[in-house]
Design an enzyme around this catalytic site. Structure first.
Site, short mmCIF file in Angstrom:
data_model
loop_
_atom_site.label_atom_id
_atom_site.label_comp_id
_atom_site.label_asym_id
_atom_site.label_seq_id
_atom_site.Cartn_x
_atom_site.Cartn_y
_atom_site.Cartn_z
N ASP A 1 66.06 3.86 -34.87
CA ASP A 1 65.27 3.98 -33.67
C ASP A 1 65.63 3.96 -32.63
O ASP A 1 65.73 3.72 -31.65
CB ASP A 1 64.51 2.82 -34.17
CG ASP A 1 66.18 1.54 -34.18
OD1 ASP A 1 67.15 1.98 -34.46
OD2 ASP A 1 65.51 -0.29 -34.06
N ASN B 1 59.57 -1.75 -39.71
CA ASN B 1 59.52 -1.47 -41.56
C ASN B 1 59.79 -2.41 -42.73
O ASN B 1 58.78 -2.62 -43.18
CB ASN B 1 61.18 -0.33 -41.95
CG ASN B 1 60.58 1.23 -41.08
OD1 ASN B 1 59.59 1.90 -40.65
ND2 ASN B 1 61.69 1.51 -40.53
N ASP C 1 57.39 4.34 -38.99
CA ASP C 1 57.07 5.65 -38.55
C ASP C 1 55.78 6.02 -37.02
O ASP C 1 56.34 7.29 -36.22
CB ASP C 1 56.84 7.15 -39.54
CG ASP C 1 57.84 6.51 -40.58
OD1 ASP C 1 59.35 6.18 -40.61
OD2 ASP C 1 57.78 7.26 -41.80
#
Length: 131
Positions: free
Chosen positions: A38, A3, A12
């Site tokens: 995650d 990210n 994502d």
């Protein structure tokens, strides 16, 4: 890290890819779900021995480590995810979901620290921890 480096849309997509791979490695009697962030939970039923858990853990690792080819916005990358798996066993490691999650979480962090792909909860199984 993904990210921060590539954005949440890439993160994502990676989570979706990994979730699909985990689902593909799941038997009908087992359950896999995203636990948050995650992290995923993989609940195995009808396991006869710890060696069976090793086989499943190694199968999951191989499936997850296949490169994730991502093409979004102006980004075209291939990412390899190295999972860390913490294993707890009912009822040996606990009889409640909270206890089993706590033990598995500690084993997962031990796997990360030791750079192993998976780790069992108990010390006598350290020899079974590997990538």
């Amino acid at each position: 890290m993904i990210n921060d480096s590539y954005g949440h849309d890439v993160g994502d997509l990676v989570l979706q890819i990994i979730a699909g791979r985990l689902k593909e490695t799941t038997r009908d009697e087992d359950t896999v779900c995203r636990h948050g962030g995650d992290e995923f939970l993989y609940i195995l039923m009808e396991i006869e021995s710890e060696q069976d858990l090793v086989i499943v853990a190694e199968k999951i690792i191989r499936a997850v480590q296949v490169p994730c080819d991502i093409g979004v916005r102006d980004i075209s990358i291939s990412l390899i995810i190295n999972p860390s798996i913490g294993i707890s066993i009912f009822p040996k490691d606990g009889t409640t979901s909270e206890a089993l999650l706590d033990v598995a979480d500690k084993a997962m962090y031990r796997a990360k620290q030791n750079k192993y792909g998976y780790s069992f909860s108990s010390d006598h199984n350290k020899g079974l921890s590997r990538q």
